[in-house]
Scaffold this motif. Structure first.
Motif, PDB file in Angstrom:
ATOM      1  N   ARG A 152      21.304   7.001  -5.206  1.00  0.00           N
ATOM      2  CA  ARG A 152      21.513   8.443  -5.084  1.00  0.00           C
ATOM      3  C   ARG A 152      20.377   9.203  -5.733  1.00  0.00           C
ATOM      4  O   ARG A 152      19.653   8.679  -6.554  1.00  0.00           O
ATOM      5  CB  ARG A 152      22.847   8.877  -5.683  1.00  0.00           C
ATOM      6  CG  ARG A 152      22.938   8.759  -7.175  1.00  0.00           C
ATOM      7  CD  ARG A 152      24.324   9.176  -7.657  1.00  0.00           C
ATOM      8  NE  ARG A 152      24.475   8.930  -9.061  1.00  0.00           N
ATOM      9  CZ  ARG A 152      24.291   9.834 -10.001  1.00  0.00           C
ATOM     10  NH1 ARG A 152      23.956  11.063  -9.677  1.00  0.00           N
ATOM     11  NH2 ARG A 152      24.447   9.533 -11.271  1.00  0.00           N
ATOM     12  N   ARG A 153      20.254  10.485  -5.364  1.00  0.00           N
ATOM     13  CA  ARG A 153      19.221  11.368  -5.914  1.00  0.00           C
ATOM     14  C   ARG A 153      19.678  11.883  -7.273  1.00  0.00           C
ATOM     15  O   ARG A 153      20.846  12.098  -7.512  1.00  0.00           O
ATOM     16  CB  ARG A 153      18.968  12.551  -4.988  1.00  0.00           C
ATOM     17  CG  ARG A 153      17.902  13.506  -5.520  1.00  0.00           C
ATOM     18  CD  ARG A 153      17.729  14.717  -4.639  1.00  0.00           C
ATOM     19  NE  ARG A 153      17.315  14.403  -3.298  1.00  0.00           N
ATOM     20  CZ  ARG A 153      16.054  14.146  -2.925  1.00  0.00           C
ATOM     21  NH1 ARG A 153      15.099  14.155  -3.817  1.00  0.00           N
ATOM     22  NH2 ARG A 153      15.761  13.899  -1.682  1.00  0.00           N
ATOM     23  N   ASN A 154      18.699  12.115  -8.141  1.00  0.00           N
ATOM     24  CA  ASN A 154      18.978  12.704  -9.447  1.00  0.00           C
ATOM     25  C   ASN A 154      18.057  13.892  -9.623  1.00  0.00           C
ATOM     26  O   ASN A 154      16.839  13.734  -9.636  1.00  0.00           O
ATOM     27  CB  ASN A 154      18.751  11.686 -10.563  1.00  0.00           C
ATOM     28  CG  ASN A 154      19.062  12.255 -11.914  1.00  0.00           C
ATOM     29  OD1 ASN A 154      20.037  12.979 -12.074  1.00  0.00           O
ATOM     30  ND2 ASN A 154      18.230  11.949 -12.881  1.00  0.00           N
ATOM     31  N   GLY A 155      18.607  15.065  -9.758  1.00  0.00           N
ATOM     32  CA  GLY A 155      17.780  16.247  -9.996  1.00  0.00           C
ATOM     33  C   GLY A 155      17.312  16.905  -8.719  1.00  0.00           C
ATOM     34  O   GLY A 155      17.840  16.693  -7.626  1.00  0.00           O
ATOM     35  N   HIS A 156      16.265  17.722  -8.874  1.00  0.00           N
ATOM     36  CA  HIS A 156      15.739  18.507  -7.763  1.00  0.00           C
ATOM     37  C   HIS A 156      14.734  17.706  -6.945  1.00  0.00           C
ATOM     38  O   HIS A 156      14.165  16.733  -7.413  1.00  0.00           O
ATOM     39  CB  HIS A 156      15.084  19.785  -8.290  1.00  0.00           C
ATOM     40  CG  HIS A 156      16.052  20.654  -9.042  1.00  0.00           C
ATOM     41  ND1 HIS A 156      17.050  21.360  -8.422  1.00  0.00           N
ATOM     42  CD2 HIS A 156      16.178  20.909 -10.363  1.00  0.00           C
ATOM     43  CE1 HIS A 156      17.753  22.020  -9.327  1.00  0.00           C
ATOM     44  NE2 HIS A 156      17.246  21.765 -10.527  1.00  0.00           N
ATOM     45  N   GLN A 196      10.896  16.726  -8.144  1.00  0.00           N
ATOM     46  CA  GLN A 196      10.714  15.655  -9.117  1.00  0.00           C
ATOM     47  C   GLN A 196      10.829  14.278  -8.483  1.00  0.00           C
ATOM     48  O   GLN A 196      10.297  13.309  -9.007  1.00  0.00           O
ATOM     49  CB  GLN A 196      11.732  15.799 -10.236  1.00  0.00           C
ATOM     50  CG  GLN A 196      11.525  17.079 -11.019  1.00  0.00           C
ATOM     51  CD  GLN A 196      12.728  17.403 -11.875  1.00  0.00           C
ATOM     52  OE1 GLN A 196      13.814  16.868 -11.685  1.00  0.00           O
ATOM     53  NE2 GLN A 196      12.523  18.301 -12.821  1.00  0.00           N
ATOM     54  N   THR A 226      13.241  12.070  -8.257  1.00  0.00           N
ATOM     55  CA  THR A 226      13.853  11.035  -9.089  1.00  0.00           C
ATOM     56  C   THR A 226      15.129  10.533  -8.436  1.00  0.00           C
ATOM     57  O   THR A 226      15.915  11.315  -7.895  1.00  0.00           O
ATOM     58  CB  THR A 226      14.176  11.562 -10.501  1.00  0.00           C
ATOM     59  OG1 THR A 226      15.004  12.702 -10.398  1.00  0.00           O
ATOM     60  CG2 THR A 226      12.906  11.907 -11.258  1.00  0.00           C
ATOM     61  N   TRP A 227      15.324   9.220  -8.497  1.00  0.00           N
ATOM     62  CA  TRP A 227      16.439   8.564  -7.835  1.00  0.00           C
ATOM     63  C   TRP A 227      17.025   7.492  -8.741  1.00  0.00           C
ATOM     64  O   TRP A 227      16.330   6.943  -9.589  1.00  0.00           O
ATOM     65  CB  TRP A 227      15.966   7.893  -6.542  1.00  0.00           C
ATOM     66  CG  TRP A 227      15.532   8.846  -5.503  1.00  0.00           C
ATOM     67  CD1 TRP A 227      14.314   9.468  -5.413  1.00  0.00           C
ATOM     68  CD2 TRP A 227      16.283   9.303  -4.398  1.00  0.00           C
ATOM     69  NE1 TRP A 227      14.278  10.283  -4.315  1.00  0.00           N
ATOM     70  CE2 TRP A 227      15.472  10.191  -3.670  1.00  0.00           C
ATOM     71  CE3 TRP A 227      17.564   9.043  -3.933  1.00  0.00           C
ATOM     72  CZ2 TRP A 227      15.913  10.815  -2.513  1.00  0.00           C
ATOM     73  CZ3 TRP A 227      17.986   9.658  -2.783  1.00  0.00           C
ATOM     74  CH2 TRP A 227      17.171  10.535  -2.084  1.00  0.00           C
ATOM     75  N   PHE A 228      18.288   7.171  -8.507  1.00  0.00           N
ATOM     76  CA  PHE A 228      18.905   6.004  -9.127  1.00  0.00           C
ATOM     77  C   PHE A 228      18.734   4.842  -8.160  1.00  0.00           C
ATOM     78  O   PHE A 228      19.034   4.958  -6.970  1.00  0.00           O
ATOM     79  CB  PHE A 228      20.393   6.228  -9.404  1.00  0.00           C
ATOM     80  CG  PHE A 228      20.654   6.997 -10.655  1.00  0.00           C
ATOM     81  CD1 PHE A 228      20.515   6.391 -11.891  1.00  0.00           C
ATOM     82  CD2 PHE A 228      21.014   8.325 -10.599  1.00  0.00           C
ATOM     83  CE1 PHE A 228      20.754   7.087 -13.054  1.00  0.00           C
ATOM     84  CE2 PHE A 228      21.257   9.039 -11.756  1.00  0.00           C
ATOM     85  CZ  PHE A 228      21.121   8.422 -12.987  1.00  0.00           C
ATOM     86  N   ASN A 258      21.272  -0.519 -13.028  1.00  0.00           N
ATOM     87  CA  ASN A 258      20.783   0.692 -12.375  1.00  0.00           C
ATOM     88  C   ASN A 258      19.590   1.229 -13.135  1.00  0.00           C
ATOM     89  O   ASN A 258      19.530   1.148 -14.358  1.00  0.00           O
ATOM     90  CB  ASN A 258      21.865   1.754 -12.300  1.00  0.00           C
ATOM     91  CG  ASN A 258      22.945   1.379 -11.327  1.00  0.00           C
ATOM     92  OD1 ASN A 258      22.713   0.637 -10.379  1.00  0.00           O
ATOM     93  ND2 ASN A 258      24.142   1.873 -11.552  1.00  0.00           N
ATOM     94  N   LEU A 279      16.881   4.613 -13.390  1.00  0.00           N
ATOM     95  CA  LEU A 279      16.455   5.953 -13.019  1.00  0.00           C
ATOM     96  C   LEU A 279      14.942   5.912 -12.884  1.00  0.00           C
ATOM     97  O   LEU A 279      14.240   5.509 -13.813  1.00  0.00           O
ATOM     98  CB  LEU A 279      16.871   6.971 -14.080  1.00  0.00           C
ATOM     99  CG  LEU A 279      16.416   8.408 -13.853  1.00  0.00           C
ATOM    100  CD1 LEU A 279      17.057   8.975 -12.588  1.00  0.00           C
ATOM    101  CD2 LEU A 279      16.738   9.262 -15.046  1.00  0.00           C
ATOM    102  N   GLN A 315      11.143   7.327 -10.444  1.00  0.00           N
ATOM    103  CA  GLN A 315      10.500   8.236  -9.507  1.00  0.00           C
ATOM    104  C   GLN A 315       9.944   7.436  -8.343  1.00  0.00           C
ATOM    105  O   GLN A 315       9.390   6.356  -8.538  1.00  0.00           O
ATOM    106  CB  GLN A 315       9.362   8.989 -10.169  1.00  0.00           C
ATOM    107  CG  GLN A 315       9.813  10.074 -11.108  1.00  0.00           C
ATOM    108  CD  GLN A 315       8.638  10.855 -11.658  1.00  0.00           C
ATOM    109  OE1 GLN A 315       7.614  10.286 -11.982  1.00  0.00           O
ATOM    110  NE2 GLN A 315       8.794  12.160 -11.759  1.00  0.00           N
TER     111      GLN A 315
END
Length: 144
Positions: free
Chosen positions: A77-81, A84, A86-88, A96, A98, A100
């Motif tokens: 899943r995506r994390n943040g905007h 950036q 950034t993904w999990f 898991n 975190l 880029q």
């Protein structure tokens, strides 16, 4: 004059110094791993894989062993905007991460895409690991 060191104490101290010198080489390296090498932790009690943890999430143990990851995983899943990027990522070893995504536009990354590690950490040990796409996400199946 009172003598505090005896022969037995100096021999034990020398053995202790030799033992600590042997284990110092196998400890965590001061420099980050080169290239795509990514290290993770595995709990010695229950075998749960983790990344940068102080205690095991499954059993609460603080005893870990350090292992090298194969460096591939699946985007979860995506994390943040979006800028950036950034993904999990669910790594194949069971933890898991975190990170880029590099080398692809943020809109090209989708859940289910396969990635591989490019750089584990920034040169000073800061920042997120970098991954790149190896296979794009499979098209969603139609449910109707």
């Amino acid at each position: 004059m009172l003598q505090t060191d005896s022969r037995e104490h100096t021999e034990v101290r020398e053995d202790h110094d030799v033992a600590t010198a042997d284990t110092a080489g196998t400890a965590v390296p001061s420099e980050p791993a080169a290239g795509g090498e990514l290290f993770f932790q595995r709990c010695l009690w229950c075998g749960t894989a983790a990344y940068r943890r102080f205690f095991c999430r499954a059993c609460g143990s603080t005893a870990f062993t350090r292992e090298r990851s194969e460096g591939s995983g699946v985007v979860v899943r995506r994390n943040g905007h979006v800028p950036q990027n950034t993904w999990f990522v669910a790594m194949h070893e069971g933890f898991n991460l975190l990170c880029q995504v590099t080398g692809a536009a943020p809109v090209a990354v989708a859940v289910g895409a396969r990635v591989s590690v490019v750089r584990s950490v920034a040169p000073l040990g800061q920042g997120l690991p970098l991954v790149e796409l190896t296979h794009s996400a499979p098209p969603p199946e139609r449910w109707w």
